[in-house]
Design a protein around this motif. Structure first.
Motif, PDB file in Angstrom:
ATOM      1  N   THR A 110      34.824   2.311 -64.786  1.00 32.15           N
ATOM      2  CA  THR A 110      35.011   2.040 -62.887  1.00 32.15           C
ATOM      3  C   THR A 110      35.109   0.200 -62.621  1.00 32.15           C
ATOM      4  OG1 THR A 110      33.645   4.434 -62.555  1.00 32.15           O
ATOM      5  CG2 THR A 110      34.202   2.821 -60.411  1.00 32.15           C
ATOM      6  N   LEU A 111      33.945  -0.665 -63.271  1.00 33.25           N
ATOM      7  CA  LEU A 111      33.798  -1.462 -63.274  1.00 33.25           C
ATOM      8  C   LEU A 111      35.042  -2.144 -64.036  1.00 33.25           C
ATOM      9  CD1 LEU A 111      29.809  -2.261 -63.923  1.00 33.25           C
ATOM     10  CD2 LEU A 111      31.098  -2.177 -61.652  1.00 33.25           C
ATOM     11  N   GLU A 112      35.826  -2.084 -64.662  1.00 25.67           N
ATOM     12  CA  GLU A 112      36.497  -3.050 -65.203  1.00 25.67           C
ATOM     13  C   GLU A 112      37.492  -2.744 -63.902  1.00 25.67           C
ATOM     14  OE1 GLU A 112      36.402  -1.761 -69.984  1.00 25.67           O
ATOM     15  OE2 GLU A 112      37.493  -1.483 -68.418  1.00 25.67           O
ATOM     16  N   VAL A 113      38.152  -2.011 -63.241  1.00 26.03           N
ATOM     17  CA  VAL A 113      39.551  -1.623 -62.653  1.00 26.03           C
ATOM     18  C   VAL A 113      38.642  -2.150 -60.806  1.00 26.03           C
ATOM     19  CG1 VAL A 113      40.700  -0.281 -61.330  1.00 26.03           C
ATOM     20  CG2 VAL A 113      40.238   0.002 -63.885  1.00 26.03           C
ATOM     21  N   ASN A 114      37.853  -1.239 -60.803  1.00 26.87           N
ATOM     22  CA  ASN A 114      37.333  -2.104 -59.106  1.00 26.87           C
ATOM     23  C   ASN A 114      36.780  -3.839 -58.973  1.00 26.87           C
ATOM     24  OD1 ASN A 114      38.133   0.316 -58.580  1.00 26.87           O
ATOM     25  ND2 ASN A 114      36.204   0.915 -57.704  1.00 26.87           N
ATOM     26  N   LEU A 115      36.698  -3.623 -60.284  1.00 27.59           N
ATOM     27  CA  LEU A 115      35.508  -5.436 -59.943  1.00 27.59           C
ATOM     28  C   LEU A 115      36.117  -6.521 -60.884  1.00 27.59           C
ATOM     29  CD1 LEU A 115      33.849  -7.573 -58.996  1.00 27.59           C
ATOM     30  CD2 LEU A 115      31.821  -6.135 -60.510  1.00 27.59           C
ATOM     31  N   LEU A 116      35.994  -6.087 -62.088  1.00 29.53           N
ATOM     32  CA  LEU A 116      37.117  -7.213 -63.114  1.00 29.53           C
ATOM     33  C   LEU A 116      38.360  -7.520 -63.125  1.00 29.53           C
ATOM     34  CD1 LEU A 116      35.288  -6.668 -66.627  1.00 29.53           C
ATOM     35  CD2 LEU A 116      34.745  -8.110 -64.580  1.00 29.53           C
ATOM     36  N   GLY A 117      39.661  -6.259 -62.137  1.00 33.70           N
ATOM     37  CA  GLY A 117      40.516  -6.021 -62.233  1.00 33.70           C
ATOM     38  C   GLY A 117      40.525  -7.482 -60.663  1.00 33.70           C
ATOM     39  N   ALA A 118      40.488  -6.769 -59.752  1.00 33.46           N
ATOM     40  CA  ALA A 118      39.800  -7.614 -58.499  1.00 33.46           C
ATOM     41  C   ALA A 118      39.573  -9.047 -59.041  1.00 33.46           C
ATOM     42  CB  ALA A 118      39.003  -7.232 -57.475  1.00 33.46           C
ATOM     43  N   VAL A 119      39.060  -9.088 -60.383  1.00 35.03           N
ATOM     44  CA  VAL A 119      39.023 -10.984 -60.135  1.00 35.03           C
ATOM     45  C   VAL A 119      40.021 -11.500 -61.360  1.00 35.03           C
ATOM     46  CG1 VAL A 119      37.312 -12.404 -62.363  1.00 35.03           C
ATOM     47  CG2 VAL A 119      36.030 -10.304 -60.383  1.00 35.03           C
ATOM     48  N   ASN A 120      40.495 -10.745 -62.059  1.00 41.14           N
ATOM     49  CA  ASN A 120      41.896 -11.064 -63.026  1.00 41.14           C
ATOM     50  C   ASN A 120      42.734 -10.787 -62.103  1.00 41.14           C
ATOM     51  OD1 ASN A 120      40.494 -10.045 -65.463  1.00 41.14           O
ATOM     52  ND2 ASN A 120      41.679  -8.400 -65.516  1.00 41.14           N
ATOM     53  N   THR A 121      43.298 -10.325 -60.973  1.00 37.59           N
ATOM     54  CA  THR A 121      43.923 -10.744 -59.947  1.00 37.59           C
ATOM     55  C   THR A 121      43.591 -11.986 -58.670  1.00 37.59           C
ATOM     56  OG1 THR A 121      44.001  -8.353 -59.922  1.00 37.59           O
ATOM     57  CG2 THR A 121      45.775  -9.404 -58.264  1.00 37.59           C
ATOM     58  N   ILE A 122      42.258 -12.261 -58.243  1.00 35.98           N
ATOM     59  CA  ILE A 122      42.107 -13.175 -57.484  1.00 35.98           C
ATOM     60  C   ILE A 122      42.445 -14.787 -58.733  1.00 35.98           C
ATOM     61  CG2 ILE A 122      39.859 -14.516 -56.491  1.00 35.98           C
ATOM     62  CD1 ILE A 122      39.546 -11.266 -55.623  1.00 35.98           C
ATOM     63  N   GLY A 123      41.901 -14.223 -59.693  1.00 39.05           N
ATOM     64  CA  GLY A 123      41.761 -15.784 -60.382  1.00 39.05           C
ATOM     65  C   GLY A 123      43.019 -16.275 -60.360  1.00 39.05           C
ATOM     66  N   ALA A 124      43.797 -15.374 -60.610  1.00 40.88           N
ATOM     67  CA  ALA A 124      45.687 -15.541 -60.652  1.00 40.88           C
ATOM     68  C   ALA A 124      46.502 -16.106 -59.650  1.00 40.88           C
ATOM     69  CB  ALA A 124      46.537 -13.861 -61.211  1.00 40.88           C
ATOM     70  N   VAL A 125      46.075 -15.836 -58.974  1.00 44.19           N
ATOM     71  CA  VAL A 125      47.039 -15.925 -57.405  1.00 44.19           C
ATOM     72  C   VAL A 125      45.401 -17.445 -56.787  1.00 44.19           C
ATOM     73  CG1 VAL A 125      47.201 -15.752 -54.904  1.00 44.19           C
ATOM     74  CG2 VAL A 125      47.307 -13.463 -57.510  1.00 44.19           C
ATOM     75  N   LEU A 126      44.691 -17.989 -56.316  1.00 49.39           N
ATOM     76  CA  LEU A 126      43.551 -18.128 -55.730  1.00 49.39           C
ATOM     77  C   LEU A 126      43.677 -19.744 -55.937  1.00 49.39           C
ATOM     78  CD1 LEU A 126      41.815 -18.242 -53.247  1.00 49.39           C
ATOM     79  CD2 LEU A 126      40.121 -17.816 -54.984  1.00 49.39           C
ATOM     80  N   PRO A 127      43.920 -20.019 -57.487  1.00 49.40           N
ATOM     81  CA  PRO A 127      43.571 -22.145 -57.023  1.00 49.40           C
ATOM     82  C   PRO A 127      45.091 -22.236 -56.945  1.00 49.40           C
ATOM     83  CG  PRO A 127      42.916 -19.914 -59.676  1.00 49.40           C
ATOM     84  CD  PRO A 127      43.604 -19.700 -58.501  1.00 49.40           C
ATOM     85  N   ALA A 128      46.153 -21.574 -56.992  1.00 49.58           N
ATOM     86  CA  ALA A 128      48.211 -21.534 -55.886  1.00 49.58           C
ATOM     87  C   ALA A 128      47.297 -22.003 -54.904  1.00 49.58           C
ATOM     88  CB  ALA A 128      48.933 -21.464 -56.595  1.00 49.58           C
ATOM     89  N   MET A 129      46.603 -21.261 -54.433  1.00 48.18           N
ATOM     90  CA  MET A 129      46.292 -21.368 -52.854  1.00 48.18           C
ATOM     91  C   MET A 129      45.204 -22.049 -52.378  1.00 48.18           C
ATOM     92  SD  MET A 129      45.897 -16.892 -52.012  1.00 48.18           S
ATOM     93  CE  MET A 129      46.896 -15.847 -51.451  1.00 48.18           C
ATOM     94  N   VAL A 130      44.421 -22.443 -52.939  1.00 42.53           N
ATOM     95  CA  VAL A 130      44.082 -23.878 -53.158  1.00 42.53           C
ATOM     96  C   VAL A 130      44.485 -25.027 -53.048  1.00 42.53           C
ATOM     97  CG1 VAL A 130      41.573 -24.511 -53.311  1.00 42.53           C
ATOM     98  CG2 VAL A 130      41.316 -22.533 -53.593  1.00 42.53           C
ATOM     99  N   GLU A 131      44.859 -25.546 -54.203  1.00 43.74           N
ATOM    100  CA  GLU A 131      46.053 -26.316 -54.300  1.00 43.74           C
ATOM    101  C   GLU A 131      46.800 -26.147 -52.879  1.00 43.74           C
ATOM    102  OE1 GLU A 131      48.331 -28.048 -57.842  1.00 43.74           O
ATOM    103  OE2 GLU A 131      47.037 -26.663 -57.878  1.00 43.74           O
ATOM    104  N   ARG A 132      47.517 -25.243 -52.551  1.00 43.32           N
ATOM    105  CA  ARG A 132      48.255 -25.699 -51.234  1.00 43.32           C
ATOM    106  C   ARG A 132      47.930 -25.656 -50.254  1.00 43.32           C
ATOM    107  NH1 ARG A 132      51.459 -20.217 -51.005  1.00 43.32           N
ATOM    108  NH2 ARG A 132      52.960 -21.371 -49.430  1.00 43.32           N
ATOM    109  N   ASP A 133      46.651 -25.593 -50.001  1.00 45.72           N
ATOM    110  CA  ASP A 133      45.592 -25.088 -49.084  1.00 45.72           C
ATOM    111  C   ASP A 133      46.010 -24.602 -47.587  1.00 45.72           C
ATOM    112  OD1 ASP A 133      43.369 -26.294 -48.344  1.00 45.72           O
ATOM    113  OD2 ASP A 133      44.471 -27.749 -46.588  1.00 45.72           O
ATOM    114  N   LEU A 134      46.009 -22.385 -48.368  1.00 43.32           N
ATOM    115  CA  LEU A 134      47.244 -22.118 -47.755  1.00 43.32           C
ATOM    116  C   LEU A 134      47.534 -20.890 -48.091  1.00 43.32           C
ATOM    117  CD1 LEU A 134      48.833 -21.950 -45.135  1.00 43.32           C
ATOM    118  CD2 LEU A 134      50.952 -22.356 -46.235  1.00 43.32           C
ATOM    119  N   GLY A 135      46.349 -19.679 -47.919  1.00 39.23           N
ATOM    120  CA  GLY A 135      46.596 -18.263 -48.004  1.00 39.23           C
ATOM    121  C   GLY A 135      46.183 -17.080 -47.317  1.00 39.23           C
TER     122      GLY A 135
END
Ligand SMILES: NC(=O)c1ccc[n+]([C@@H]2O[C@H](COP(=O)([O-])OP(=O)(O)OC[C@H]3O[C@@H](n4cnc5c(N)ncnc54)[C@H](OP(=O)(O)O)[C@@H]3O)[C@@H](O)[C@H]2O)c1
Length: 256
Positions: free
Chosen positions: A104-129
């Protein structure tokens, strides 16, 4: 807008994907069941929208990164990330199964972490998202019979809250969504009373409105959200006495 959504094959994710697509978003649809994603992508395309089906398991970081790369390659940079994939089933303390809680923690928490980690850095770089996390009112307090689910959602909510403060002076917004009970395959299995149940299309409409206005927080339905907010203010001994009474509903109940 280019929107990447996890858990798009079913329930809230599917309904929200249909709604956002109808509002003009190009949708990257992620989940494990590729056949359901392909059907959904076809439905969206038939209605004049744009959609890409991306089979991916959020617990596998490489699989998430590959799906994000495919989305960026085919649709472009991601404007909105909806972190929605989740699982939930009883985890009574009298029958504590480590692997179940871990999953449950793997999907609901670490799955969210994996997804955010794959997308957020580029959003921060673009300063948009915009990052939208589908948490739950079940994260407000520990509920009987639901240690794994409550812990996963409490952790997700606090993770999103911290991110929101860190990203305050950037162009990246963070929205925490805390639904009560929504009629989906996840709740169809439940045999305990589920007060103030919301239909999935109504939930999707509420979430889409919160996304459009880049709200920090969205809890619904109002009656359930108020009840759970009040529950947070109840002193712990009283809360535990009421919530743990044999007559109180619990996630591990098999009848109701
Ligand atoms: N329904 C409610 O009452 C309620 C209330 C509050 C919060 N929520 C939250 O809302 C979210 C959606 O729930 P729902 O009710 O719509 O449930 P659902 O119909 O069971 O859908 C869950 C979705 O998550 C996906 N998923 C599960 N494990 C995954 C994995 N390892 N990798 C990728 N995708 C995975 C499933 O797709 P695949 O099986 O195809 O991978 C499915 O699309 C969850 O986070 C849930 O906790 C639900």
């Amino acid at each position: 807008m280019i929107t990447f959504i996890t858990g798009a094959s079913s329930g809230i994710g599917r309904a929200l994907a249909l709604r956002l697509a109808a509002e003009g978003d190009a949708m990257a649809l992620a989940a494990r069941r590729a056949d359901l994603l392909a059907d959904l992508a076809e439905t969206i395309t038939a209605e004049g929208g744009r959609a890409l089906a991306l089979a991916c398991d959020v617990t596998d970081r490489r699989s998430v990164e590959a799906a994000v790369a495919s989305c960026e390659g085919e649709l472009g940079p991601i404007d909105r990330l909806v972190v929605n994939a989740g699982i939930g089933s009883p985890s009574p303390g009298t029958d504590f199964v480590t692997r179940h809680v871990e999953k449950t923690l793997e999907v609901n928490l670490l799955g969210a972490v994996n997804t955010i980690g794959a997308v957020l850095p580029a959003m921060v770089e673009r300063d948009l998202g915009h990052v939208i996390g589908i948490s739950s009112l079940a994260g407000y307090r520990g509920l009987p019979g639901a240690a794994a689910y409550c812990a996963s959602k409490a952790a997700l909510s606090t993770l999103l809250e911290s991110l929101r403060m860190d990203l305050r002076r950037t162009g990246v917004a963070v929205t925490t969504v805390c639904p009560g009970f929504v009629r989906t395959p996840m709740t169809d299995r439940n045999r305990f009373p589920m007060p103030f149940m919301v239909e999935v299309d109504d939930a999707a409409r509420t979430i889409a409105r919160a996304i459009a206005s880049r709200r920090a927080f969205c809890a619904f339905p109002r009656s359930m959200a108020l009840a759970m907010a009040a529950m947070r203010l109840v002193p712990r001994p009283l809360y535990e006495w009421v919530a743990a009474r044999p007559s109180s509903p619990r996630m591990s109940d098999t009848s109701g």
